[in-house]
Design an enzyme around this catalytic site. Structure first.
Site, mmCIF file in Angstrom:
data_model
loop_
_atom_site.group_PDB
_atom_site.id
_atom_site.type_symbol
_atom_site.label_atom_id
_atom_site.label_comp_id
_atom_site.label_asym_id
_atom_site.label_seq_id
_atom_site.Cartn_x
_atom_site.Cartn_y
_atom_site.Cartn_z
ATOM 1 N N ASP A 1 0.923 -7.763 -3.545
ATOM 2 C CA ASP A 1 -0.239 -6.926 -3.214
ATOM 3 C C ASP A 1 -0.061 -5.597 -3.937
ATOM 4 O O ASP A 1 0.913 -4.890 -3.694
ATOM 5 C CB ASP A 1 -0.292 -6.732 -1.695
ATOM 6 N N THR B 1 -6.931 -4.195 -5.084
ATOM 7 C CA THR B 1 -6.017 -3.077 -5.372
ATOM 8 C C THR B 1 -5.342 -3.276 -6.723
ATOM 9 O O THR B 1 -5.060 -2.314 -7.424
ATOM 10 C CB THR B 1 -4.935 -2.975 -4.294
ATOM 11 N N THR B 2 -5.079 -4.535 -7.082
ATOM 12 C CA THR B 2 -4.413 -4.794 -8.358
ATOM 13 C C THR B 2 -5.380 -4.575 -9.514
ATOM 14 O O THR B 2 -5.050 -3.892 -10.484
ATOM 15 C CB THR B 2 -3.895 -6.249 -8.392
ATOM 16 N N ASP C 1 -5.914 -8.446 4.058
ATOM 17 C CA ASP C 1 -6.843 -8.503 2.928
ATOM 18 C C ASP C 1 -7.980 -9.472 3.217
ATOM 19 O O ASP C 1 -9.146 -9.175 2.960
ATOM 20 C CB ASP C 1 -6.109 -8.967 1.657
#
Length: 545
Positions: A62, A95-96, A393
């Site tokens: 994550d 987020t990545t 998530d």
């Protein structure tokens, strides 16, 4: 004769960098951060193992969790890490990709800076591109029926596929959907889905991952206070308290002078009467279960025991709020104010179970719970922590879709469609601005490119054919299959992402790139060791360590 002496404006121990050096430094820092995370994108993502200063291990893919643990020195890298946190708090997913995109946006700008193009020109083009990206995204977006369970599960599944729990993806999807649907709360036409407060994840090491489930109610890690109290109650009447069931002692030291012996007996008697009065107030509303956030004295336990009432003490305030939402009770601060409507009757079952070597109290089978507990089982703490992050998530994705039921295709299809549209628009532009504008389209291709790299296919071949595919009419939903690296139609593969996540990703990435391009000077105040001040300031620091 000596020349004029140099004038010192900044104090001697500040370090100043300016101009091109700062810009290249910022871009390199952003690229480095993006490279750390690049392998964590897509279903074939690798995991990172991090040791935190306390010696604990974090294993995750994550983006946000990795960057949270890394300690960086460069200011630009710090702001990159900050955006992944913002993304996580705002929409909980992507987020990545936001980091990779921001890194790539800066990377394509480097070329223009070398050609002496002014940063504000690049910034103007980026801003214009962002506005166009948002309008294109809204065109691509397709509405979704929130009540169609299969479609919802598909959306959550495409979010979970890139995580470590894709082995139990069906179970995880249904857990996430159940939890979010439970917590969904509508009031005066306003939807409120508060996952953080009312969907608690409890991790219990041991058992199999398949044993994880969503409780229609609450579980707390507590046992009853007295061994002879009932451990199993059907249809319990629950009273929740915010006060302690013991005699109030003075906050600071209290001195009582006693002259006669019987006065002491009187004081003891008053304490007993006070507790008895509190318990009688409780017993009056005939509860089966009393839960308090504070302590319960031995005498109070005795009175409650005689009235066949079970007591649980020192429950966290957040847990108490959840219990209140689940069984419809109200939290009372004083026992003499207890009324019939404060009693919660929504739960059908209270029981205390021993799992592993700890006792857990379950308040389950609620009629219409607006709060729930998710129980996760698994082999070790590290695995559980990762599963919890992945579930968070999944729940965030589910919440986003419920709040804004618009979808865009995943697997790099959206990025390619937007990139193609931007390239087409840039052909109609004149002046220098069209180049950075076109570069944004190039930067967007980093997402499908990374997906292809991570699953080991030939990058150039697949990306070129994908570009060619997007020039045809009606093939906006074509993207990369992250498992095999082949081109597929995302509609058939069923990989969708919420529009809210994509919008937030693009906005954050472009804003960060613009912010870091604006910087042309970094002044950092370094204290020179050997100065008197630094010796004094170093002394307390050394003692703190």
């Amino acid at each position: 004769m000596m020349g004029p002496r140099p004038v010192l404006v900044l104090s001697q121990n500040t370090k100043r960098e300016s101009g091109r050096k700062v810009q290249t430094g910022n871009i390199t820092a952003a690229k480095t951060i993006a490279d750390i995370i690049r392998t964590c994108l897509g279903p074939r993502a690798m995991m990172k193992m991090l040791l935190d200063p306390m010696g604990g291990i974090v294993m995750t893919n994550d983006g946000n969790a990795i960057l949270r643990e890394i300690q960086v020195q460069h200011p630009a890298a710090k702001s990159m890490i900050e955006i992944s946190r913002t993304q996580d708090e705002e929409v909980g997913d992507g987020t990545t990709s936001v980091i990779i995109l921001a890194g790539e946006m800066l990377s394509v700008a480097e070329h223009f800076l070398e050609q002496q193009m002014h940063p504000t020109v690049i910034i103007w083009a980026y801003r214009k591109a962002l506005d166009d990206m948002i309008s294109i995204l809204k065109k691509i977006g397709t509405p979704v029926d929130v009540n169609n369970k299969e479609m919802m599960l598909k959306i959550i599944k495409s979010a979970i596929n890139t995580k470590a729990i894709n082995r139990w993806s069906d179970l995880a999807c249904s857990i996430a959907l159940d939890a979010v649907k439970t917590v969904e709360f509508e009031e005066n036409g306003r939807k409120e889905i508060d996952i953080k407060k009312y969907a608690k994840v409890e991790k219990i090491p041991g058992g199999f991952s398949e044993d994880s489930c969503v409780l229609r109610g609450i579980m707390v890690n507590k046992d009853v206070t007295h061994p002879r109290m009932r451990r199993l109650i059907k249809n319990p009447r629950i009273v929740l308290l915010d006060c302690s069931l013991e005699y109030k002692k003075g906050e600071s030291q209290t001195d009582i002078e006693i002259t006669r012996e019987e006065d002491f007996a009187r004081i003891l008697q008053m304490e007993e009467e006070y507790i008895q009065q509190m318990c009688e107030d409780l017993i009056r509303v005939k509860p089966d279960l009393v839960i308090t956030e504070k302590g319960v004295s031995d005498l109070a336990q005795h009175y409650l025991m005689r009235a066949n009432i079970t007591a649980i003490r020192r429950v966290r305030k957040t847990d108490n709020n959840r219990i209140a939402r689940a069984c419809g009770a109200r939290i009372v601060s004083r026992t003499d104010e207890l009324r019939e409507e404060d009693v919660g009757t929504g739960a059908r079952l209270f029981e205390v179970k021993k799992i592993g070597d700890e006792y857990f109290a379950f308040i389950t089978d609620c009629k219409d719970p607006k709060a729930c507990t998710i129980i996760l089982r698994g082999a070790s703490k590290e695995i559980l922590a990762e599963v919890e992050r992945n579930l968070q998530d999944a729940m965030q994705v589910c919440r986003n879709v419920l709040m804004d039921p618009q979808l865009v295709p995943g697997g790099g299809a959206t990025e390619m469609a937007v990139a193609h549209a931007l390239t087409e628009r840039s052909k109609g532009m004149t002046g220098v601005e069209q180049w950075p504008y076109r570069a944004v389209a190039q930067a967007l291709e980093v997402i499908p490119r990374t997906l292809i790299q991570n699953c080991g296919a030939s990058t150039i071949r697949v990306l070129t054919s994908l570009r060619a595919k997007h020039t045809q009419e009606g093939s906006q939903t074509w993207g990369v299959n992250g498992e095999t690296g082949a081109l597929v139609d995302m509609k058939e593969l069923g990989i969708w992402e919420p529009l809210a996540v994509k919008l937030q990703t693009y906005k954050t990435a472009v804003e960060t790139a613009v912010l870091l391009l604006r910087i042309d000077d970094i002044v950092s105040g370094h204290k020179k060791k050997g100065d008197n001040q630094s010796k004094q300031s170093a002394a307390p620091e050394a003692t703190q360590e």
